[in-house]
Design a protein around this motif. Structure first.
Motif: not given
Length: 386
Positions: A49-54, A56-58, A120-125
């Protein structure tokens, strides 16, 4: 809260760098601080969950370019690490391992197909990565790694184990380093590949808000294109460690600042013998010495960041930063604990948590002794590693 900035350090930052710092500080205040004491106590953290939020912030791979990465400066990335670790070292480790180790390895050494599949998937979390270099019997001496990769037709077959791997229990992909007949090579290993297992390491007394695991490789068969084509020799994974250590140089300052600000707030409100603790000379001496060391560490980190942005940063310079800033951050955390007295060991305050975390930060990605030898070799021209 009184600022620990004695030297008008903000004036050395650009407006964009200050804005990035403010955004990360806000997300830490909103998403990490209210929960991190509980995460630490239970040893559980909502990492995905944190990874997805991070993402989104780039923040994931933010200093890399292309493939959904933000392409920010090294200084901006460092400031983000500082704010993340002010929340908790484990949270910063999630971002560092994802971006500066796993993503960086693919970004620098991978094929175009590997980059397109994973970055791309890793950058997006949406995909979590880890970095498999350390082994159960080989920490500071990665040249002695026992993991092996052998050719079988067009395929590679990997065997061995990796230890103390951040993100491993939830990773979708791991960059595994193994010895081959032609030297050390890196491999992009999806964690659902047959023969790969990850076991979470529990009973940790440090970095409890971080998921750590052991990876076992039991004749893992990979296609030829799993190898990182640009990674040849041990210098490849070591260059990834240099990249990640830069984030640690900044991150340790975040933990130290949080301890120092906590101690300042406590000392000015806690009354003993009819006056605030901050009114005693010994307490002021402690606070002054710690603030001076923090400001010196910040200037060191900023200089390294500017060198990195100019393409001039050398590995031994990063060793100077990692050795000094983590060592001083740990000393600050311990000293702040004394100002809080018995309350210093309470989970209601962050100081003991930071101190425990920094014990791990002191060790991982190069112990103090290793960095002393790197600096010593630079000074003398003589290697003391062998």
């Amino acid at each position: 809260m009184t600022s620990v900035d004695l030297l008008d350090l903000d004036s050395a930052l650009t407006e964009e760098e200050r804005q990035i710092r403010a955004v990360v500080r806000q997300v830490v205040d909103d998403r990490v601080r209210p929960h991190v004491a509980g995460w630490y106590e239970t040893g559980q953290v909502p990492a995905r969950e944190l990874a997805r939020e991070f993402g989104k912030l780039g923040l994931l791979g933010m200093h890399l370019t292309g493939y959904g990465c933000a392409g920010s400066t090294a200084v901006a990335y460092g400031l983000a690490c500082l704010e993340l670790e002010a929340g908790d070292s484990g949270v910063r480790s999630l971002v560092s391992v994802q971006g500066s180790l796993a993503m960086y390895a693919v970004w620098r050494f991978g094929s175009e197909e590997q980059k397109q599949r994973w970055l791309p998937a890793m950058a997006a979390g949406e995909a979590i990565g880890s970095f498999g270099l350390t082994e159960p019997d080989h920490g500071s001496d990665p040249a002695s790694m026992a993991s092996r990769a052998r050719r079988d037709g067009d395929d590679w077959v990997l065997s061995g184990s990796k230890m103390w791997i951040t993100n491993a229990p939830i990773a979708d992909v791991t960059v595994i380093w193994a010895r081959t007949d032609s030297g050390v090579r890196g491999f992009v290993v999806p964690m659902d590949t047959p023969g790969v297992t990850a076991r979470e390491i529990t009973r940790k007394m440090s970095l409890r808000a971080s998921l750590t695991g052991e990876i076992s490789l039991d004749d893992v068969r990979l296609p030829a294109d799993a190898q990182l084509p640009g990674a040849t020799g041990l210098k490849a994974p070591l260059s990834c460690l240099t990249e990640a250590r830069h984030g640690i140089v900044w991150g340790a300052l975040g933990a130290a600042r949080d301890c120092l600000e906590t101690a300042l707030g406590y000392a000015t409100t806690r009354t003993q013998f009819g006056r605030p603790l901050a009114g005693f000379q010994l307490t002021q001496a402690k606070l002054a010495d710690m603030a001076v060391e923090w400001n010196k560490g910040y200037l060191l980190a900023l200089q390294l960041g500017r060198l990195a942005d100019a393409g001039k940063l050398r590995p031994e310079q990063v060793s100077v930063g990692k050795l000094n800033n983590v060592r001083e951050a740990l000393a600050i955390a311990r000293q702040c604990r004394t100002i809080l007295g018995a309350n210093g060991v309470s989970g209601d305050y962050p100081v003991m948590r930071h101190a425990n975390n920094l014990e791990s930060v002191l060790t991982y990605e190069g112990t103090s002794e290793i960095h002393q030898l790197v600096i010593g070799q630079r000074l003398t021209g003589i290697s003391a590693f062998v």
